[in-house]
Design a protein around this motif. Structure first.
Motif, PDB file in Angstrom:
ATOM      1  N   ARG A   8       0.799  -1.228   0.000  1.00 13.12           N
ATOM      2  CA  ARG A   8       0.000   0.000   0.000  1.00 13.12           C
ATOM      3  C   ARG A   8       0.832   1.280   0.000  1.00 13.12           C
ATOM      4  NH1 ARG A   8      -3.261  -3.664   2.649  1.00 13.12           N
ATOM      5  NH2 ARG A   8      -5.402  -3.719   1.897  1.00 13.12           N
ATOM      6  N   LEU A   9       2.137   1.161  -0.133  1.00  7.65           N
ATOM      7  CA  LEU A   9       2.949   2.378  -0.247  1.00  7.65           C
ATOM      8  C   LEU A   9       2.485   3.146  -1.485  1.00  7.65           C
ATOM      9  CD1 LEU A   9       6.542   1.116   0.613  1.00  7.65           C
ATOM     10  CD2 LEU A   9       5.292   2.901   1.816  1.00  7.65           C
ATOM     11  N   PRO A  10       2.401   4.464  -1.381  1.00  9.21           N
ATOM     12  CA  PRO A  10       1.956   5.243  -2.546  1.00  9.21           C
ATOM     13  C   PRO A  10       2.812   4.951  -3.779  1.00  9.21           C
ATOM     14  CG  PRO A  10       2.091   6.642  -0.593  1.00  9.21           C
ATOM     15  CD  PRO A  10       2.693   5.310  -0.222  1.00  9.21           C
ATOM     16  N   GLU A  11       2.147   4.908  -4.914  1.00  7.39           N
ATOM     17  CA  GLU A  11       2.828   4.658  -6.192  1.00  7.39           C
ATOM     18  C   GLU A  11       3.950   5.676  -6.392  1.00  7.39           C
ATOM     19  OE1 GLU A  11       3.545   2.313  -9.296  1.00  7.39           O
ATOM     20  OE2 GLU A  11       1.853   1.979  -7.979  1.00  7.39           O
ATOM     21  N   GLY A  12       5.094   5.207  -6.838  1.00 13.47           N
ATOM     22  CA  GLY A  12       6.220   6.095  -7.116  1.00 13.47           C
ATOM     23  C   GLY A  12       6.965   6.562  -5.877  1.00 13.47           C
ATOM     24  N   THR A  13       6.739   5.906  -4.735  1.00 11.77           N
ATOM     25  CA  THR A  13       7.411   6.297  -3.496  1.00 11.77           C
ATOM     26  C   THR A  13       8.919   6.160  -3.646  1.00 11.77           C
ATOM     27  OG1 THR A  13       5.553   5.623  -2.119  1.00 11.77           O
ATOM     28  CG2 THR A  13       7.687   5.746  -1.040  1.00 11.77           C
ATOM     29  N   THR A  14       9.618   7.247  -3.362  1.00  6.57           N
ATOM     30  CA  THR A  14      11.080   7.205  -3.304  1.00  6.57           C
ATOM     31  C   THR A  14      11.490   7.792  -1.962  1.00  6.57           C
ATOM     32  OG1 THR A  14      11.267   9.365  -4.372  1.00  6.57           O
ATOM     33  CG2 THR A  14      11.383   7.438  -5.799  1.00  6.57           C
ATOM     34  N   VAL A  15      12.386   7.076  -1.293  1.00  2.00           N
ATOM     35  CA  VAL A  15      12.860   7.490   0.019  1.00  2.00           C
ATOM     36  C   VAL A  15      14.355   7.235   0.067  1.00  2.00           C
ATOM     37  CG1 VAL A  15      12.640   7.107   2.515  1.00  2.00           C
ATOM     38  CG2 VAL A  15      10.644   6.830   1.048  1.00  2.00           C
ATOM     39  N   SER A  16      15.112   8.264   0.438  1.00  2.73           N
ATOM     40  CA  SER A  16      16.564   8.089   0.587  1.00  2.73           C
ATOM     41  C   SER A  16      16.853   7.564   1.991  1.00  2.73           C
ATOM     42  CB  SER A  16      17.277   9.430   0.383  1.00  2.73           C
ATOM     43  OG  SER A  16      16.962  10.311   1.463  1.00  2.73           O
ATOM     44  N   LEU A  17      18.070   7.139   2.235  1.00  2.13           N
ATOM     45  CA  LEU A  17      18.459   6.690   3.569  1.00  2.13           C
ATOM     46  C   LEU A  17      18.326   7.827   4.571  1.00  2.13           C
ATOM     47  CD1 LEU A  17      19.487   4.585   5.520  1.00  2.13           C
ATOM     48  CD2 LEU A  17      21.821   5.058   4.725  1.00  2.13           C
TER      49      LEU A  17
END
Length: 174
Positions: A8-17
Motif C-alpha cells: 500500500r505504499l503510494p505509487e512512485g514512493t522514493t525514500v533516501s536513507l
C-alpha cells in the motif's frame, strides 16, 4: 512473506536513507516532519515499520520482505529499522499500541423494491446485505460502528477474500 503495508505504499514512493532516518526520528517523537516529505509517504513508511513490529520481524526479515516487493526502498527502510529496533520496541510498548478490536457484528439482508413496479415483479427487487461491525479502539471505552452495504457480487468477493485470509492464518498456525 506477505506485507499489506509495503503493497500500500503510494505509487512512485522514493525514500533516501537520510529520509528514512528522518522518518524514524519523527516516529519516535524526536523531531517534526520535514516539509520536503509528503505526509502520505511518511505514513506509508511508518506503516511498514509498524507491520514489522506487529509481526515481530527482525531487521533481516523486514529487509527480505522489502527486497521482494519494493527492492529500491531496501536500505532506506531497513537500515533505520535495524539501527533503532530497540527504540521502536520501547516506543510501541510505551503507547501500548493495538489495532481496533471487533467486539460485535450484525448483518441483515434486505430486498429493495424496484421503483415503478407492482405485484410479483416488485417483490423481486435487488437484494443487498448490510454488515455492522462494532469496534473498540485501544485505550478507549466507547465503541465505533462500521457499516458495509453490498450487493450479492460484492458479498461474494468479500467472502472469498476472508476465506483466503482464513486459509493463510490456518497454515501459519500449523
Amino acid at each position: 512473506r506477505m506485507s499489506w503495508a509495503i503493497d500500500r505504499l503510494p505509487e512512485g514512493t522514493t525514500v533516501s536513507l537520510d529520509d528514512g532516518n528522518h522518518l524514524m526520528a519523527v516516529l519516535l517523537g524526536e523531531t517534526s516532519l520535514s516539509p520536503s516529505i509528503s505526509r502520505n509517504i511518511a505514513v506509508g513508511v511508518w506503516n511498514v515499520w509498524r507491520e514489522g513490529m506487529e509481526n515481530g520481524w527482525t531487521d533481516s526479515e523486514l529487509g527480505e520482505t522489502i527486497k521482494e516487493k519494493r527492492g529500491e526502498l531496501l536500505y532506506a527502510l531497513s537500515i533505520p529499522y535495524k539501527n533503532r529496533l530497540t527504540d521502536l520496541r520501547k516506543h510501541f510498548a510505551s503507547i501500548r499500541y493495538a489495532d481496533p478490536t471487533v467486539v460485535d457484528s450484525e448483518w441483515i439482508v434486505t430486498r429493495e423494491k424496484e421503483s415503478g413496479s407492482s405485484g410479483v415483479a416488485g417483490r423481486n427487487g435487488r437484494a443487498s446485505c448490510e454488515f455492522n461491525l462494532k469496534l473498540i479502539q485501544a485505550g478507549k471505552v466507547e465503541t465505533e460502528e462500521l457499516k458495509l452495504r453490498m450487493n450479492k457480487e460484492e458479498l461474494q468477493d468479500l467472502y472469498w477474500t476472508l476465506k483466503q485470509a482464513q486459509n493463510v492464518m490456518s497454515k501459519i498456525a500449523k
